[in-house]
Design an enzyme around this catalytic site. Structure first.
Site, short mmCIF file in Angstrom:
data_model
loop_
_atom_site.label_atom_id
_atom_site.label_comp_id
_atom_site.label_asym_id
_atom_site.label_seq_id
_atom_site.Cartn_x
_atom_site.Cartn_y
_atom_site.Cartn_z
N ASP A 142 -7.33 -13.75 77.92
CA ASP A 142 -8.46 -14.36 78.63
C ASP A 142 -8.06 -15.69 79.25
O ASP A 142 -6.93 -16.18 79.05
CB ASP A 142 -9.61 -14.54 77.64
CG ASP A 142 -10.95 -14.70 78.33
OD1 ASP A 142 -11.00 -14.53 79.56
OD2 ASP A 142 -11.95 -14.99 77.64
N TYR A 199 -2.27 -12.18 66.88
CA TYR A 199 -2.65 -13.44 67.53
C TYR A 199 -2.64 -14.55 66.51
O TYR A 199 -2.76 -14.31 65.30
CB TYR A 199 -4.07 -13.34 68.11
CG TYR A 199 -4.20 -12.61 69.42
CD1 TYR A 199 -4.30 -13.32 70.62
CD2 TYR A 199 -4.26 -11.23 69.47
CE1 TYR A 199 -4.45 -12.65 71.83
CE2 TYR A 199 -4.40 -10.56 70.68
CZ TYR A 199 -4.51 -11.27 71.85
OH TYR A 199 -4.65 -10.63 73.05
#
Length: 433
Positions: A152, A207
Site C-alpha cells: 500500500d 511482514y
C-alpha cells in the site's frame, strides 16, 4: 553483399566521379577532379545518353551514393535487431528492496502519472537497461509480469519478489540498478520455470511493523513521551494479544468492502509476535512480525491498531472475539509508515523444483547480508526520521478516543439476516496491505 562491401563500393564510386555538379550543364555530368587541366578521366555523357539512362532508372552518382548509404544503414539496423532477437528471453524472478515513502504503493497505475508507484520506476529501468522492449513497458502482460504483494501507499519492502520474462543481458543487475534511485534496489535474480507466477506460487508472506513503544503506554500517560520504555509485563501482554490472531479467522472487520459471509475474508495466520525493543536516536522502538498465507487491504495495520487500542485501555480484550463474528466492529487502522514486507515464501515450489538440478531454491540466503544492509541504510532511518518530523504515530494515537469499539445491535441484526453483496476488494490470493 555485406555492410563492409557496400561501404567500399560507395566510396570507390565517389572517388571516381567526384561531387555532383548540376550547374555545369547537361553535357558535363560526371568529371574527374583533375579534369581542370584538360584531361577528362571519364567519357562525356551526351544529352541523348542522359535521357536514355534516365528512362532506364539511372539517377547519377549522387543518387547511387545515397541509396548505397541507406542500404548500409538498413543492414546495420537489421544486424543490431538480429543480435537483440538472438538474446535469450527467459522467465526470472527479481528480489527487490525499496523504501515506500513518497510512493502510492507497489502496483503500477497504467495511464496515470499523477500517482507514482514503485513499478513505474522499475519498468522504466528495465526498458532503459535493455532488458525488455519498450512496448513491454507499456503493456506489462507482454512480459508476464507479476508481483508477490501489492504493498500500500508508503509501505516499504526488504524482500519483494517479482516474476517476469527478460533478455538475459550481461551484467543485468548492475545495469538495472544504474537506472534506479538509491532507495530502490534489485538485490538478486534467479531463473524459474516457464509457468512460474510469483503471486500464485507464494505460500506465505512475512511482514514487520516498526513502531515507537510509547504507542503501548496507557492512555493516561503522555502520548508523546519519548523517554517511555516498554516494560517486560506490557511486552508479555502485547504478545499474548497478538497470539490471538494465529490460526484461521474471519477477518472481515480488518479490511474494507468485505462481508462476513465472503469466503475470501477467511485468512490463515501462521505466527505473530513482538520482538524485544531497541533504542534509536533516543527513542525506543519495537518490531511486530506477522507471517500469513495472504493478507487483505489494510489487514495488518488494523490488527496492530486494535492491539494498541486494547493495551492503551481504549478497548476491552473481548473485542477481539467479537471481531470474528458477523457484527461490524470499528477497528482502528495504524499508520502505514512502519509497515514493511520483509520476506515471501515459496516452500512448495522449492520442494518440487529447488533441487531438480535445473533451478535454484528461492530462499535468498546469499542475499541476506544485502537485505540487512538495505534495511539499515534506507528503511529504518526513513521510519525513524519521518516519525520524528511528522509525528504520524502520535497523531494517530490522539484519534483513538473517537472510535466506538462496541458492536451495535442494529449492525449485528442487519448483518445476520442480510445476504452479502458482491463487493470489490482483494481477490483472496494476493496481498495489498
Amino acid at each position: 553483399m555485406g555492410l563492409p562491401g557496400l561501404r567500399a563500393a560507395a566510396w570507390a564510386l565517389r572517388r571516381a566521379c567526384g561531387p555532383w555538379t548540376p550547374h555545369l550543364g547537361p553535357r558535363l555530368l560526371c568529371l574527374h577532379p583533375m579534369a581542370g587541366n584538360g584531361e577528362a578521366s571519364m567519357p562525356v555523357v551526351t544529352k541523348q545518353e542522359q535521357d536514355k539512362k534516365a528512362r532506364s532508372g539511372w539517377q547519377g552518382p549522387t543518387r547511387i551514393w545515397e541509396e548505397t548509404e541507406q542500404q548500409a544503414k538498413k543492414l546495420k539496423s537489421s544486424e543490431d535487431g538480429e543480435q537483440q532477437r538472438k538474446l535469450p528471453k527467459r522467465k526470472i524472478v527479481l528480489l527487490m528492496a525499496y523504501s515506500g515513502k513518497g510512493y502510492h504503493g507497489m502496483q503500477r497505475n497504467v495511464g496515470s502519472s499523477k500517482f507514482k508507484t514503485i513499478e513505474d520506476d522499475l519498468v522504466s529501468a528495465l526498458v532503459r537497461s535493455g532488458c525488455i522492449p519498450e512496448n513491454h513497458g507499456e503493456d506489462m502482460r507482454k512480459m508476464s509480469f507479476q508481483r508477490c504483494a501489492r504493498t500500500d501507499k508508503g509501505v516499504s519492502a526488504a524482500g519483494q519478489v517479482v516474476s517476469l520474462k527478460v533478455w538475459l543481458i550481461d551484467d543485468i543487475l548492475e545495469k538495472i540498478n544504474s537506472h534506479l534511485p538509491s532507495h530502490i534496489r534489485i538485490l538478486g535474480l534467479k531463473r524459474v520455470t516457464g509457468g512460474f507466477n510469483s503471486k500464485n506460487k507464494c505460500d506465505a508472506r512475512t511482514y514487520f511493523y516498526m513502531l515507537p513503544t510509547f504507542a503501548f503506554a496507557h492512555k493516561d500517560h503522555d502520548a508523546q513521551d519519548e523517554t517511555y520504555r516498554l516494560s517486560v509485563e506490557t511486552l508479555g501482554r502485547v504478545n499474548r494479544l497478538l497470539a490471538c490472531y494465529k490460526g484461521t479467522h474471519n477477518f472481515h472487520n480488518f479490511t474494507s468492502q468485505k462481508g462476513p459471509h465472503e469466503p475470501s475474508a477467511r485468512r490463515y495466520i501462521l505466527d505473530m509476535f513482538c520482538e524485544e525493543p531497541f533504542v534509536r536516536e533516543g527513542m525506543e522502538f519495537a518490531v511486530i512480525k506477522v507471517k500469513g498465507q495472504s493478507f487483505m487491504t489494510h489487514q495488518i495495520r488494523k490488527m496492530v491498531g486494535l492491539v494498541v487500542a486494547i493495551v492503551k485501555g481504549y478497548a476491552p480484550e473481548s473485542v477481539l472475539e467479537r471481531c470474528w463474528g458477523e457484527a461490524k466492529v470499528d477497528v482502528p487502522k495504524a499508520p502505514g509508515l512502519g509497515l514493511v514486507l520483509e520476506r515471501v515464501h515459496f516452500e512448495k515450489y522449492n520442494q518440487r523444483f529447488g533441487h531438480d538440478g535445473l533451478h535454484e531454491p528461492l530462499d535468498w540466503a546469499r542475499e541476506e547480508a544485502e537485505v540487512t544492509a538495505f534495511k539499515e541504510q534506507h528503511i529504518y532511518p526513513t521510519i525513524i526520521s519521518t516519525e520524528r518530523q511528522e509525528r504520524s504515530m502520535a497523531q494517530w494515537l490522539s484519534t483513538l478516543p473517537m472510535h466506538d469499539f462496541s458492536a451495535t445491535a442494529h449492525a449485528a441484526a442487519g448483518l445476520g439476516t442480510k445476504a452479502p453483496s458482491s463487493l470489490e476488494g482483494s481477490d483472496g490470493a494476493g496481498d495489498s496491505d
